[in-house]
Design a protein around this motif. Structure first.
Motif, short mmCIF file in Angstrom:
data_model
loop_
_atom_site.label_atom_id
_atom_site.label_comp_id
_atom_site.label_asym_id
_atom_site.label_seq_id
_atom_site.Cartn_x
_atom_site.Cartn_y
_atom_site.Cartn_z
N SER A 120 -15.12 -14.95 37.27
CA SER A 120 -16.03 -15.69 36.41
C SER A 120 -15.34 -15.38 35.06
O SER A 120 -15.30 -13.88 34.43
CB SER A 120 -17.86 -14.81 36.41
OG SER A 120 -17.68 -13.63 35.83
N ALA A 121 -15.72 -16.06 34.32
CA ALA A 121 -15.53 -16.56 33.22
C ALA A 121 -15.73 -14.97 31.95
O ALA A 121 -15.36 -14.84 31.21
CB ALA A 121 -15.79 -17.57 32.38
N ASP A 122 -16.68 -14.64 32.47
CA ASP A 122 -17.58 -13.87 31.05
C ASP A 122 -16.86 -12.09 31.61
O ASP A 122 -17.92 -11.69 30.91
CB ASP A 122 -18.71 -13.81 31.10
CG ASP A 122 -19.85 -13.95 32.94
OD1 ASP A 122 -19.24 -13.13 33.49
OD2 ASP A 122 -21.29 -13.94 32.64
N SER A 123 -15.83 -12.09 32.44
CA SER A 123 -15.79 -10.48 32.40
C SER A 123 -14.34 -10.66 31.59
O SER A 123 -14.54 -11.24 30.29
CB SER A 123 -14.89 -10.64 33.42
OG SER A 123 -12.88 -11.41 34.07
N PRO A 175 -11.58 -12.57 30.97
CA PRO A 175 -11.48 -13.82 31.96
C PRO A 175 -10.74 -14.78 32.32
O PRO A 175 -10.84 -16.18 32.44
CB PRO A 175 -11.52 -14.65 30.08
CG PRO A 175 -11.53 -13.96 29.39
CD PRO A 175 -11.19 -12.71 29.65
#
Ligand SMILES: *Cc1c(COP(=O)(O)O)cnc(C)c1O
Length: 378
Positions: A221-224, A227
Motif C-alpha cells: 500500500s502507498a502509505d508504507s 511506497p
C-alpha cells in the motif's frame, strides 16, 4: 471460401477500441476490471480474472487449485489440446475420460466407472476439466455429485459455451464447479482479439489466480515506509489482458445474447433442412441450451460418401467445413506419453464421423451449403 466460423465486429466495437487508444491506459487501466465485472454480472459468478487467452486461464486455474507434478488431472479426448496441456504445464500426469456420443461431452457413466477403478488403484485425480463441447453444457450436477466424495476440483472449460444455459442457469455461475473458463479468440462466440477469463465464487482461489497471472507480484500500500515497494511472492506469469483487448471484449459482450440467438436460428435451420439426410445431430441434456459455438454433424453408416471425401467436396465448392477435434490422445506429444490411438472408442468414433459446418452471425450462404450437402449425401 465460406469459413466455418468468423468474428462479427461492428462500428461500436471499433469505436470502443479507438476510445481506449485515445483516452485510456493501454494496459492496467480501467477497461480490464470493467470487463471482468461485466462478465461476473452476466454469468452470475463472484470473481473474474481476465487473461490473454483461455489457455492461460486454464493454466492459472490448475495452479490455483494446487495441481503439481505429484498429481493426476483428467479431461476428455474430444477437445482442443489446451484443455489437457494446461495440466501438463503444472507437471501433472494427464488421463482422459471418454465422451458420450449423444452430447459430445464427458460421459457421466464412464466417469463413474473410471472413478471406481481409480479409488481401487489409489490414482484419483486432483482436478477434472470438463468441456462444454460445441456449446452444450456437460451434466454438471451429476459430475459434481460423483467428484464430491473424493474432493476432486472441477474446472469447466466453457471456451465454446458463453451464453449457453445449464438447467435454466447461465453457464459460468460455478454452482457445480470450482471455476469456469471462457475464450475470446475470434472464432469463439464473442471476441477480444485474443483473450480469456476465469470466473469463480471462491475468493481465495481468485486471489491466487490473480497472483499467478501477474508475475506472482503483490504491491504494498502507498502509505508504507517504502511506497514503491512490490514483492514477488511466488513464481507467476505475465498472462494479463490489455485494456485495448478488454474494450473490445466489453463491447462484444453487449451483443452476446443477440449472437447466440442468431447462431441458434441458423442451427435450427440446419437441423430442419438436413433432417432427412444420413446425419446425426448432438442433443443437449434436458433443460440445457447450447451457445452454438459450432454446428457439428455426424455421418451415419447410411451415408453414400465418407467423411474425407465429403470434407474435400465441400472445400472444392468453397465451403470451409472443419473437423473438431482430432482426439487429444492421437497427437504425437500425447502418444509419446504412452497413449494408444485405439483408446477412448467413443471419441475416436465421433472423430471419424464428425464434420463442422459454417456457423456465425451474418452467415449468408446457408441455403447453398444445405443444397450442396443434400446433393452429396443422397
Ligand atoms: C479455443 C479453446 C481453448 C483455447 O482458447 P484460447 O483462448 O485460444 O487459448 C481451450 N479449450 C477449448 C475447448 C477451446 O475450444
Amino acid at each position: 471460401m465460406i469459413p466455418y466460423g468468423k468474428h462479427s465486429i461492428s462500428r461500436s466495437d471499433i469505436e470502443a477500441v479507438i476510445d481506449t487508444l485515445e483516452n485510456s491506459f493501454l494496459t492496467q487501466g480501467d477497461k480490464v476490471p470493467a470487463f471482468e465485472q461485466a462478465i461476473c454480472q452476466y454469468v452470475g459468478a463472484k470473481y473474474a480474472n481476465a487473461t490473454n487467452s483461455a489457455t492461460s486461464a486454464l493454466h492459472i486455474a490448475c495452479m490455483g487449485l494446487g495441481l503439481t507434478s505429484e498429481d493426476i488431472g483428467w479431461t476428455v479426448p474430444l477437445t482442443f489440446a489446451a484443455s489437457a496441456n494446461a495440466m501438463r504445464y503444472c507437471g501433472a500426469e494427464v488421463d482422459f475420460v471418454d465422451i458420450d456420443l449423444a452430447t459430445g461431452c464427458i460421459s457421466v457413466q464412464l466417469l463413474a466407472e473410471k472413478l471406481e477403478k481409480a479409488v481401487k488403484l489409489n490414482r484419483l485425480p486432483k482436478v477434472l476439466i470438463v468441456v462444454h463441447y460445441s456449446g452444450i453444457s456437460c451434466d454438471m450436477e451429476a459430475i459434481a455429485k460423483l467428484c464430491l466424495p473424493y474432493n476432486i476440483k472441477i474446472i469447466e472449460d466453457a471456451s465454446h459455451a458463453i451464453g449457453g444455459m445449464y438447467k435454466s442457469n447461465i453457464i459460468g455461475n460455478c454452482q457445480y464447479s470450482d471455476c469456469t473458463i471462457f475464450s475470446f479468440h475470434p472464432v469463439k462466440i464473442i471476441t477480444s482479439g485474443e483473450g480469456g477469463m476465469v470466473v469463480t465464487n471462491n475468493q481465495q482461489l481468485s486471489e491466487k489466480m490473480k497472483l499467478y497471472s501477474s508475475h506472482g507480484i503483490t504491491k504494498n500500500s502507498a502509505d508504507s515506509a517504502e511506497p514503491w515497494l512490490y514483492q514477488q511472492e511466488t513464481l507467476g506469469f505475465n498472462y494479463r489482458l490489455s485494456d485495448i483487448h478488454a474494450a473490445l471484449g466489453l463491447s462484444q459482450l453487449s451483443k452476446l445474447d443477440s449472437f447466440v440467438e442468431q447462431r441458434s436460428l441458423l442451427a435450427n435451420k440446419y437441423k430442419e433442412k438436413l433432417s432427412a439426410l444420413p446425419v446425426k445431430f448432438l442433443t443437449p441434456p434436458k433443460a440445457c441450451q447450447s451457445a452454438w459455438h459450432i454446428f457439428v454433424i455426424q455421418l451415419t453408416n447410411e451415408s453414400p460418401i465418407n467423411r474425407v471425401d465429403l470434407y474435400k467436396e465441400l472445400h472444392n465448392h468453397g465451403i470451409g467445413c472443419q473437423v473438431h477435434y482430432i482426439p487429444v490422445h492421437w497427437h504425437p506429444y500425447y502418444q509419446s506419453l504412452g497413449f494408444k490411438q485405439e483408446q477412448y472408442t467413443n471419441s475416436n468414433t465421433f472423430y471419424q464421423r464428425c464434420i463442422t459446418l459454417p456457423l456465425y452471425p451474418g452467415l449468408e450462404n446457408q441455403n447453398l451449403i444445405v443444397e450442396k450437402l443434400s446433393q452429396l449425401l443422397t
